[in-house]
Structures are given as C-alpha cells and as structure tokens.
Design a protein around this motif. Structure first.
Motif, PDB file in Angstrom:
ATOM      1  N   GLU A   1       0.369  -0.661  -0.107  1.00  0.00           N
ATOM      2  CA  GLU A   1      -0.472  -0.445   0.546  1.00  0.00           C
ATOM      3  C   GLU A   1       0.664   1.151   0.083  1.00  0.00           C
ATOM      4  O   GLU A   1       0.677   2.264  -0.192  1.00  0.00           O
ATOM      5  N   THR A   2       1.729   1.593   1.007  1.00  0.00           N
ATOM      6  CA  THR A   2       3.408   2.390   0.135  1.00  0.00           C
ATOM      7  C   THR A   2       3.494   2.726  -0.139  1.00  0.00           C
ATOM      8  O   THR A   2       3.956   4.009  -0.954  1.00  0.00           O
ATOM      9  N   ALA A   3       3.917   1.225  -1.456  1.00  0.00           N
ATOM     10  CA  ALA A   3       4.579   1.521  -2.993  1.00  0.00           C
ATOM     11  C   ALA A   3       3.819   2.275  -3.685  1.00  0.00           C
ATOM     12  O   ALA A   3       4.324   3.143  -4.376  1.00  0.00           O
ATOM     13  N   ALA A   4       2.652   2.397  -3.572  1.00  0.00           N
ATOM     14  CA  ALA A   4       1.983   2.733  -4.602  1.00  0.00           C
ATOM     15  C   ALA A   4       1.646   4.642  -4.333  1.00  0.00           C
ATOM     16  O   ALA A   4       1.893   5.019  -5.382  1.00  0.00           O
ATOM     17  N   HIS A   5       2.158   5.247  -3.320  1.00  0.00           N
ATOM     18  CA  HIS A   5       2.815   6.181  -3.177  1.00  0.00           C
ATOM     19  C   HIS A   5       4.010   7.259  -3.290  1.00  0.00           C
ATOM     20  O   HIS A   5       4.060   7.915  -3.696  1.00  0.00           O
ATOM     21  N   LEU A   6       4.471   5.823  -3.514  1.00  0.00           N
ATOM     22  CA  LEU A   6       6.158   6.759  -4.162  1.00  0.00           C
ATOM     23  C   LEU A   6       5.924   7.141  -5.827  1.00  0.00           C
ATOM     24  O   LEU A   6       7.223   7.745  -5.797  1.00  0.00           O
ATOM     25  N   SER A   7       5.472   7.120  -6.701  1.00  0.00           N
ATOM     26  CA  SER A   7       4.791   7.518  -7.911  1.00  0.00           C
ATOM     27  C   SER A   7       5.186   8.873  -7.490  1.00  0.00           C
ATOM     28  O   SER A   7       5.266   9.422  -9.246  1.00  0.00           O
ATOM     29  N   ASN A   8       4.772   9.413  -6.100  1.00  0.00           N
ATOM     30  CA  ASN A   8       4.632  11.356  -6.795  1.00  0.00           C
ATOM     31  C   ASN A   8       6.411  11.531  -6.518  1.00  0.00           C
ATOM     32  O   ASN A   8       6.659  12.778  -6.280  1.00  0.00           O
ATOM     33  N   PHE A   9       7.904  10.748  -6.012  1.00  0.00           N
ATOM     34  CA  PHE A   9       8.802  11.381  -5.634  1.00  0.00           C
ATOM     35  C   PHE A   9       9.423  11.332  -7.419  1.00  0.00           C
ATOM     36  O   PHE A   9      10.431   9.977  -7.437  1.00  0.00           O
ATOM     37  N   LYS A  10       9.665  11.944  -8.066  1.00  0.00           N
ATOM     38  CA  LYS A  10       9.616  12.043  -9.179  1.00  0.00           C
ATOM     39  C   LYS A  10      11.616  12.563  -9.123  1.00  0.00           C
ATOM     40  O   LYS A  10      12.329  12.221  -9.719  1.00  0.00           O
ATOM     41  N   GLN A  11      12.387  12.724  -8.065  1.00  0.00           N
ATOM     42  CA  GLN A  11      13.296  13.215  -7.185  1.00  0.00           C
ATOM     43  C   GLN A  11      13.648  11.921  -6.853  1.00  0.00           C
ATOM     44  O   GLN A  11      15.294  12.178  -5.993  1.00  0.00           O
ATOM     45  N   LEU A  12      13.468  11.041  -6.558  1.00  0.00           N
ATOM     46  CA  LEU A  12      13.726   9.880  -5.655  1.00  0.00           C
ATOM     47  C   LEU A  12      15.243   9.958  -5.992  1.00  0.00           C
ATOM     48  O   LEU A  12      15.058   9.030  -7.122  1.00  0.00           O
ATOM     49  N   GLN A  13      15.890   9.476  -5.778  1.00  0.00           N
ATOM     50  CA  GLN A  13      17.925   8.989  -6.230  1.00  0.00           C
ATOM     51  C   GLN A  13      17.527   7.523  -5.334  1.00  0.00           C
ATOM     52  O   GLN A  13      18.774   6.566  -6.140  1.00  0.00           O
ATOM     53  N   VAL A  14      17.404   7.339  -4.643  1.00  0.00           N
ATOM     54  CA  VAL A  14      17.880   6.227  -3.697  1.00  0.00           C
ATOM     55  C   VAL A  14      16.895   5.105  -2.743  1.00  0.00           C
ATOM     56  O   VAL A  14      16.330   6.464  -2.025  1.00  0.00           O
ATOM     57  N   PHE A  15      16.451   4.259  -2.902  1.00  0.00           N
ATOM     58  CA  PHE A  15      15.353   3.378  -2.503  1.00  0.00           C
ATOM     59  C   PHE A  15      15.638   2.133  -1.806  1.00  0.00           C
ATOM     60  O   PHE A  15      16.459   1.118  -2.382  1.00  0.00           O
ATOM     61  N   ASP A  16      15.663   2.020  -0.338  1.00  0.00           N
ATOM     62  CA  ASP A  16      16.697   1.298  -0.038  1.00  0.00           C
ATOM     63  C   ASP A  16      16.154   0.463   0.494  1.00  0.00           C
ATOM     64  O   ASP A  16      15.278   0.696   1.716  1.00  0.00           O
ATOM     65  N   VAL A  17      15.431  -1.440   0.434  1.00  0.00           N
ATOM     66  CA  VAL A  17      14.098  -1.701   1.681  1.00  0.00           C
ATOM     67  C   VAL A  17      14.982  -2.879   1.321  1.00  0.00           C
ATOM     68  O   VAL A  17      13.967  -3.952   1.651  1.00  0.00           O
ATOM     69  N   HIS A  18      16.890  -3.110   1.456  1.00  0.00           N
ATOM     70  CA  HIS A  18      17.319  -5.018   1.732  1.00  0.00           C
ATOM     71  C   HIS A  18      16.828  -5.003   3.356  1.00  0.00           C
ATOM     72  O   HIS A  18      16.688  -4.479   4.606  1.00  0.00           O
ATOM     73  N   ARG A  19      15.997  -6.631   3.738  1.00  0.00           N
ATOM     74  CA  ARG A  19      16.109  -7.310   4.643  1.00  0.00           C
ATOM     75  C   ARG A  19      14.713  -6.769   5.285  1.00  0.00           C
ATOM     76  O   ARG A  19      14.845  -6.340   6.240  1.00  0.00           O
TER      77      ARG A  19
END
Length: 581
Positions: free
Chosen positions: A334-352
């Motif tokens: 559900e949270t992932a769907a809202h990431l589409s607004n981050f046009k400037q997102l450079q680093v996304f870390d969801v390891h482990r």
C-alpha cells in the motif's frame, strides 16, 4: 604558553598572583579573560561537588580540582584601575578587531588546536576524536568567544566530555554564526541534552545537528526538542543509534511543526522507536522540504506503516528513502503505490525487509515513474520469488540507475535472463551485486555478454554464486574484449566450486583490467585448499594489474616459501599490494 595553562601550572602563591594581575592590566582582552575565569556567577553555577564529577573520569582529576579551587580563590576583587577599565568593555568591544587584541586571541586558539594535533581555522573547529577531557571543555569555553565567525564545531568521539556541555552554554552565545554542530559519541547525558536545548535558543543559524551514537538520550529527547523555536533554520538532524524510544519518536513528531525547513532526518539503528513513528508520520505534513528519510533498523512493523503512504505525499521532494532491516513485508504494497509522487527519488533501500511477492508487484507498477532513481537495494528479501523477474524487466526505464543490489534474493534463471536483457539499457550502471544467488553459477556468461564497450561498471560482486570454470572463461573473454576496462572491484569470494585449474587459467589469460584495485578470491570459512596450481601464475600476471592494491585469498594454504615470495614481491617489483592471507 596560554593564560589558561599558566593557571593550571602555577603554584598559586600570592607573589605570583600579583605578577599575573600586572600582566592582565596590559591589554583589555587579558582583563576580560581574567574576569571570565574569576567570574562569581561561573563558580556559583559550578560548585565543587558538581564540577568534581566531571573530572573524576580523567587522569588529571587532582589537577582539575586544583583549577576549580583557584577559580574560587579568583573571586578576589581587581584593583580600582582594572575595575574601571573592565566596566567599559561591552560585548561588542570583546569582539574588537584591534590588531593586537585579535592576534592574542587567535594565538590562544592556535596553541589549543596545535596541542591537540589539529589545524586551526576561524570558521571550522574540528576536534573529532581528540580524547578531550572535562578540562579541555572548560578551556574551550574560554576560547569560543575568540571565534565569532565560527560556522562548524565538531566534538564527536570524545566520550570524556559527557556531562560537561552546560559549561559551554554562555560561550556558545558568542558564536551566532554557527551552522553545523556535531556531538556524535560523546556520552551525552540528560543534563547535556537540556543544555543543548539552551544552546539552540541562542544559535539562530544552526542548520545541522548530529547527536548520533549517544546511547543515553533514549527517553529524554523532549528536553531538546521542546526548546526548538518557530524560527529554527534546522535542515539536518541525525540521531543514529541513540537508544530512542517510542516516546522520543512522538516528541520529535510534535517538534516537526517548528522545524519546517528540515531536509534530512536520520533515526537509523533505534530499534525501539518503531511504534512511536506513527505519530511522526502524521506530522510529516509540516516538513514539505524533506529530502532524506532514514529508518534503518528502527523496529518498524507492518501495522506501523499503514498511514505512511498518505504521509509521503506531503514530502514530494524526497531524494533518499531508507526502510532497510525492518519487518514490514506484507504491508508495504500500500505504501509503494504512493512512491509514484517522488519524481526526484534517487536512493530507495528496502533490503532485508521481508518483502513479499505482493510488495514487489506493487513496486513494479510504479518503478518506471521513478525516472531519477540511481540506487535500488533489494538485498536479503528471499521470499519475493518469481515476481522479481517482472521488476527487473522494468529497470530498463531507469536510465540513471548506477547501483543495483540484489544479493541473496533467490534469483531464478528467468530473472537472470531478464537482467541480461535489461543491462544494455543501463548505460550508467556502476555497481552490480548479485552475490549469494546460486543460479548465477553456469549462467554468468548470459549477464556479461550483454556488456558493451561503453560500460561504466566499476564494482562487480559475485560472492557465493556457485561459479564454474565456464563462468571464469566468460569473465576472461569479456575483460579481454575491453568491456570491463573501468572495473575497480571484483568480488569472487566463497566460490569453492571453481577448480584449481580454472583459477590457473583465469590468471593466465585475464587482461583488460587496468583499473582493478581490489580482487578477492577467498574461500568459505572452515575450508582450506593449497594454492600451488596457480600462485606462481598469479604473481606473473600482476604486471597486467597495474592498479591492484588489495588481493584477498583467505583460507588458501600457503607454504613458507610462497609466503616469502608474497612478502618480497612489493619490494622486488616496486609495488604496494596488500595480500590478505
């Protein structure tokens, strides 16, 4: 020798006190410093019993006690002439640009910094890891007024100054230009945190505060946050590994309404803060300029991030988002769907993060919209199954991607094929980590054959991939063709499946790695193999690795003569290679 050191070392006899008094009358600066040291208010604020606990942890505790006693004795009145001169010295005159006075002030700063092995700078005071004591904190308090242009103060990794910050409260008012304050790993106490709150009220230009690695801040953060003013210019707040609690997270959330210029918030490694972050998420609406948000190892659970998606829409400038090492699998979709607004997102870390197939499927849908993404870390999510294949196929829409970390993700052969098809579209890819994916073994050629001569790849990690001799042949072929000419780090560790003859072939034929600085072929722990079949060939091949500085070969068995050859190789060939045996 500075006046402060004179007071530390003199016997305190009456005759010597008279000599010092005569010296003080020579310059207005000396007069005012003498006043600071002898100030009645200072001694009253720090009675003997209070100061004693600061100095008991130092090796010079007796000397420190002597200084305190002298401060009490120093309450004797000045002669009438000195009193008249002192009354005319305002705070502005203390900062006078008088050449003689300014030179004397600066010389004291230089002497203090040089004693600690640091370079003096009028705008940046770096006292990181200087083994500062409570005595040094007192001397620093006397010196700070000499640095009205100070912009950065770093006292980190000085654990003996814990409990002494209150002595700096008034002097900190003399450095109004301070922008950066670093107090990491100083063993700050509850009293220190309260004193820091007092500092902030007199430092209107502070933009960055780092209190990381102070484990005693847990449960007390409100002593600091409640003193933040509505005019705060704070942009960076780091509280890594401070043993914060849910209560602290709530206090910080409430403070967001006054630190509206905040751009960076790092709460990493506070494993008990998780449940309190729900309040903080709700208050993100007050910090629309937030660009970096780090929650690494914060004890987040799936039910803690239910409302996170809506909150993220309030921070459209996000550039770096870290949720690693939190058990949020099954709720992140559900949270992932809202990431589409981050046009400037450079680093996304969801390891482990224990991501599920549903989580990855949701991320796959919005991935093409993250056109600015440069770093994607999916490592150690073992239960995402075949869904990762579809996500990898979407990576072709991320032309700026420089780092892809997918180690220990249980990649399938289908995923390897998709990655091979995608790599030609990742023209800026510099780091590729697919370690601990056993299916790489026997299929490395599929990945490498798609590399082009314009490849920017600098780091290639293939640890524990069940590589074969055929895989090493593919690696040799690609490197000889010049497709790995920019490679700097090659990790081939824990591939016990490679035969000795294949290692010999690898070192015999490999070329085209002129930029390679780190190479590691170490074996798994508890395994041992003789390196006789390839060690001589390896030493002969080093001429083809002119940039190599480190070579890892842990758990390979070396004879005495072979160790001797490694020890003498550098001196015989004018090289400086560190051999990790």
């Amino acid at each position: 020798m500075s006046l402060f050191q004179q007071k530390m070392e003199t016997s305190g006899s009456k005759q010597h006190k008279d000599e010092i008094s005569m010296k003080h009358s020579k310059s207005p600066f000396d007069l005012i410093v003498n006043q600071i040291w002898r100030s009645k208010s200072f001694s009253e604020r720090w009675p003997q019993s209070s100061m004693a606990r600061f100095f008991k942890v130092t090796e010079n505790s007796n000397e420190a006690a002597c200084v305190t006693e002298k401060q009490k004795e120093g309450k004797t009145s000045l002669d009438s002439e000195n009193k008249e001169n002192a009354s005319k010295l305002s705070s502005d005159e203390f900062k006078s640009t008088d050449p003689v006075g300014s030179t004397a002030k600066w010389e004291q700063v230089v002497e203090f910094m040089e004693r600690l092995g640091k370079e003096p700078d009028q705008k940046c005071m770096n006292l990181n890891n200087c083994s500062l004591t409570a005595n040094d904190a007192v001397q620093l308090a006397a010196l700070l007024p000499n640095l009205p242009q100070l912009e950065e103060l770093d006292l980190s990794w000085n654990e003996l100054i814990g409990g002494t910050l209150k002595v700096l409260t008034n002097p900190m008012q003399r450095v109004p230009q301070l922008r950066v304050l670093v107090l990491g790993s100083c063993r700050l106490s509850e009293m220190d945190l309260s004193a820091l709150g007092d500092w902030i009220q007199h430092l209107p230009n502070v933009e960055e505060i780092d209190l990381s690695w102070n484990g005693d801040l847990g449960g007390n953060l409100s002593l600091f946050t409640r003193k933040l003013g509505v005019d705060s210019k704070l942009k960076v707040l780091k509280l890594v590994d401070c043993d914060l609690t849910a209560k602290d997270a709530k206090a910080l959330g409430q403070a967001l309404s006054v630190i509206t210029k905040l751009e960076v918030l790092d709460l990493s490694m506070n494993k008990d803060v998780g449940s309190g972050l729900e309040t903080l998420f709700q208050e993100l609406k007050h910090v629309p300029h937030l660009q970096v948000l780090k929650f690494h190892l914060c004890g987040l659970r799936g039910d803690n991030i239910i409302n996170l998606g809506d909150a993220l829409e309030c921070v459209p400038c996000m550039k770096k988002l870290v949720f690693s090492c939190n058990d949020i699998g099954g709720s992140f979709n559900e949270t992932a769907a809202h990431l589409s607004n981050f046009k400037q997102l450079q680093v996304f870390d969801v390891h482990r993060c224990s991501l599920t197939e549903d989580d990855v499927s949701a991320l796959t849908q919005i991935l093409p919209l993250l056109s600015s993404l440069q770093v994607l870390n999916l490592a150690l999510n073992k239960n995402i199954g075949s869904s990762l294949r579809h996500l990898i196929a979407r990576l072709r829409f991320l032309p700026r991607l420089t780092t892809l970390v997918a180690n220990n993700c249980n990649l399938s052969e289908e995923s390897i094929v998709e990655l091979a098809d995608t790599i030609p579209n990742l023209m800026e890819l510099e780091t590729l980590d697919v370690s601990w994916n056993k299916c790489i073994g026997g299929n490395l050629g599929l990945l490498l054959q798609t590399l082009q001569s314009s490849s920017c790849l600098r780091v290639l990690k293939l640890c524990s991939c069940n590589l074969t001799g055929q895989d090493l042949e593919s690696l040799v072929s690609v490197s000889c063709a010049g497709f790995l000419e920019n490679l700097e780090n090659l990790d081939l560790t824990y591939n016990n499946t490679v035969a000795d003859q294949s290692w010999a072939m690898f070192f015999q034929k490999i070329s085209g790695l002129k930029e390679l600085s780190e190479l590691d072929i170490g074996l798994r722990p508890l395994t041992h193999r003789a390196c006789d079949p390839w060690i001589t060939i390896f030493l002969g091949s080093l001429v083809r690795f002119p940039s190599l500085t480190e070579f890892g070969m842990h758990h390979w068995v070396l004879s005495a003569s072979q160790r001797k050859r490694l020890e003498t190789f550098n001196s015989d060939n004018k090289r400086n290679i560190l051999f990790h045996c």
